[in-house]
Design a protein around this motif. Sequence first.
Motif, PDB file in Angstrom:
ATOM      1  N   ASN A   1       9.067  30.071   1.929  1.00 14.89           N
ATOM      2  CA  ASN A   1       9.635  31.416   1.902  1.00 14.89           C
ATOM      3  C   ASN A   1      10.387  31.723   3.195  1.00 14.89           C
ATOM      4  OD1 ASN A   1       9.955  33.903   0.431  1.00 14.89           O
ATOM      5  ND2 ASN A   1       8.574  34.843   1.908  1.00 14.89           N
TER       6      ASN A   1
ATOM      7  N   THR B   1       2.033  22.556 -11.303  1.00  6.77           N
ATOM      8  CA  THR B   1       3.163  23.472 -11.166  1.00  6.77           C
ATOM      9  C   THR B   1       3.448  24.147 -12.491  1.00  6.77           C
ATOM     10  OG1 THR B   1       4.796  21.757 -11.686  1.00  6.77           O
ATOM     11  CG2 THR B   1       4.200  22.045  -9.370  1.00  6.77           C
TER      12      THR B   1
ATOM     13  N   THR C   1       3.673  24.762   3.502  1.00  8.07           N
ATOM     14  CA  THR C   1       2.978  25.830   2.786  1.00  8.07           C
ATOM     15  C   THR C   1       3.982  26.701   2.047  1.00  8.07           C
ATOM     16  OG1 THR C   1       3.133  27.417   4.609  1.00  8.07           O
ATOM     17  CG2 THR C   1       1.237  25.885   4.632  1.00  8.07           C
ATOM     18  N   PRO C   2       3.512  27.496   1.077  1.00  9.43           N
ATOM     19  CA  PRO C   2       4.408  28.453   0.419  1.00  9.43           C
ATOM     20  C   PRO C   2       5.067  29.412   1.408  1.00  9.43           C
ATOM     21  CG  PRO C   2       2.405  28.210  -0.856  1.00  9.43           C
ATOM     22  CD  PRO C   2       2.181  27.465   0.422  1.00  9.43           C
ATOM     23  N   ASP C   3       4.342  29.826   2.436  1.00  2.90           N
ATOM     24  CA  ASP C   3       4.918  30.725   3.433  1.00  2.90           C
ATOM     25  C   ASP C   3       6.071  30.066   4.177  1.00  2.90           C
ATOM     26  OD1 ASP C   3       3.225  32.794   2.822  1.00  2.90           O
ATOM     27  OD2 ASP C   3       1.830  32.421   4.480  1.00  2.90           O
TER      28      ASP C   3
ATOM     29  N   SER D   1       8.902  28.322  -7.828  1.00  3.49           N
ATOM     30  CA  SER D   1       8.178  29.249  -6.952  1.00  3.49           C
ATOM     31  C   SER D   1       7.887  28.582  -5.612  1.00  3.49           C
ATOM     32  CB  SER D   1       6.860  29.686  -7.606  1.00  3.49           C
ATOM     33  OG  SER D   1       5.940  28.603  -7.660  1.00  3.49           O
ATOM     34  N   THR D   2       7.606  29.392  -4.601  1.00  4.09           N
ATOM     35  CA  THR D   2       7.289  28.812  -3.295  1.00  4.09           C
ATOM     36  C   THR D   2       6.040  27.950  -3.379  1.00  4.09           C
ATOM     37  OG1 THR D   2       6.058  30.805  -2.651  1.00  4.09           O
ATOM     38  CG2 THR D   2       8.380  30.679  -2.025  1.00  4.09           C
ATOM     39  N   GLU D   3       5.069  28.371  -4.174  1.00  5.75           N
ATOM     40  CA  GLU D   3       3.845  27.586  -4.339  1.00  5.75           C
ATOM     41  C   GLU D   3       4.158  26.244  -4.988  1.00  5.75           C
ATOM     42  OE1 GLU D   3       0.208  26.265  -4.014  1.00  5.75           O
ATOM     43  OE2 GLU D   3       0.588  28.329  -3.424  1.00  5.75           O
ATOM     44  N   ASP D   4       4.979  26.262  -6.040  1.00  4.33           N
ATOM     45  CA  ASP D   4       5.306  25.025  -6.750  1.00  4.33           C
ATOM     46  C   ASP D   4       6.115  24.075  -5.875  1.00  4.33           C
ATOM     47  OD1 ASP D   4       3.983  25.979  -8.933  1.00  4.33           O
ATOM     48  OD2 ASP D   4       5.747  26.243 -10.198  1.00  4.33           O
ATOM     49  N   ARG D   5       7.093  24.616  -5.147  1.00  4.19           N
ATOM     50  CA  ARG D   5       7.914  23.745  -4.309  1.00  4.19           C
ATOM     51  C   ARG D   5       7.104  23.164  -3.156  1.00  4.19           C
ATOM     52  NH1 ARG D   5      13.430  26.883  -3.086  1.00  4.19           N
ATOM     53  NH2 ARG D   5      12.142  28.740  -3.389  1.00  4.19           N
ATOM     54  N   ALA D   6       6.222  23.973  -2.572  1.00  5.41           N
ATOM     55  CA  ALA D   6       5.375  23.455  -1.492  1.00  5.41           C
ATOM     56  C   ALA D   6       4.468  22.349  -2.013  1.00  5.41           C
ATOM     57  CB  ALA D   6       4.550  24.584  -0.886  1.00  5.41           C
ATOM     58  N   ARG D   7       3.924  22.533  -3.202  1.00  9.86           N
ATOM     59  CA  ARG D   7       3.048  21.509  -3.779  1.00  9.86           C
ATOM     60  C   ARG D   7       3.829  20.214  -4.039  1.00  9.86           C
ATOM     61  NH1 ARG D   7      -1.689  20.606  -6.175  1.00  9.86           N
ATOM     62  NH2 ARG D   7      -1.764  19.081  -7.879  1.00  9.86           N
TER      63      ARG D   7
END
Length: 201
Positions: A49, A97, A44-46, A102-108
């Motif tokens: 992070n 992406t 996840t993004p979390d 970003s954390t969202e992009d890397r998690a995806r």
Amino acid sequence: MQLDAVIPRPTLSDVLTELGLGRPVVVTGTRGGPVMLCAAEETTPDQINLMATHARGLVGLVMTHKRAAELGLDLQPRSGRPGAPLYTRSIEAAKGTTTGISTEDRARTIRIAATGGKGDVITPGHIFPQVSDGDQNGVAETAIRLLAASGGQCAATICAILDDRGEVADTPTAQALARRLGLATVDMSQVRALTGPDAFW
């Protein structure tokens, strides 16, 4: 009273349970130093992070040779570093992406690398996959064995743990970080005996 005397140390079974639930764990004793890792398909993004903030190293990806081949990823050539990790070309999710960092992009990107197909990733990108070189003391082999034993997919999100000076952390520092974050820990020596189905590799 020492902290270790009042807080039971997690067992290998505890670590495998945590990984199976999609939670990060800390692994010590590998040739490359301690790492934080979790199942790639659950990333996840979390969690990205958490790794970037507290482990502080490069957030990367370990996958099996089989999985790398399924994604059409060949290895980067080694030049002057015969013992370097076996990295493939860097990747990005083909869709969904923006900047990629970003954390969202890397998690995806990491989740897609674990579950998608060849057309679902593009290169270059912000995630650097590596495959195992067969060294049972290495980060990649250790991560793959843990994932196989926990019932996970064929990839793990990893991040090297650095200390306050920006150097690779020693084992006590990594263990202290794990306690502070409430993460289970396991030493590489406990992982050596783990095996998975032949098809996993």
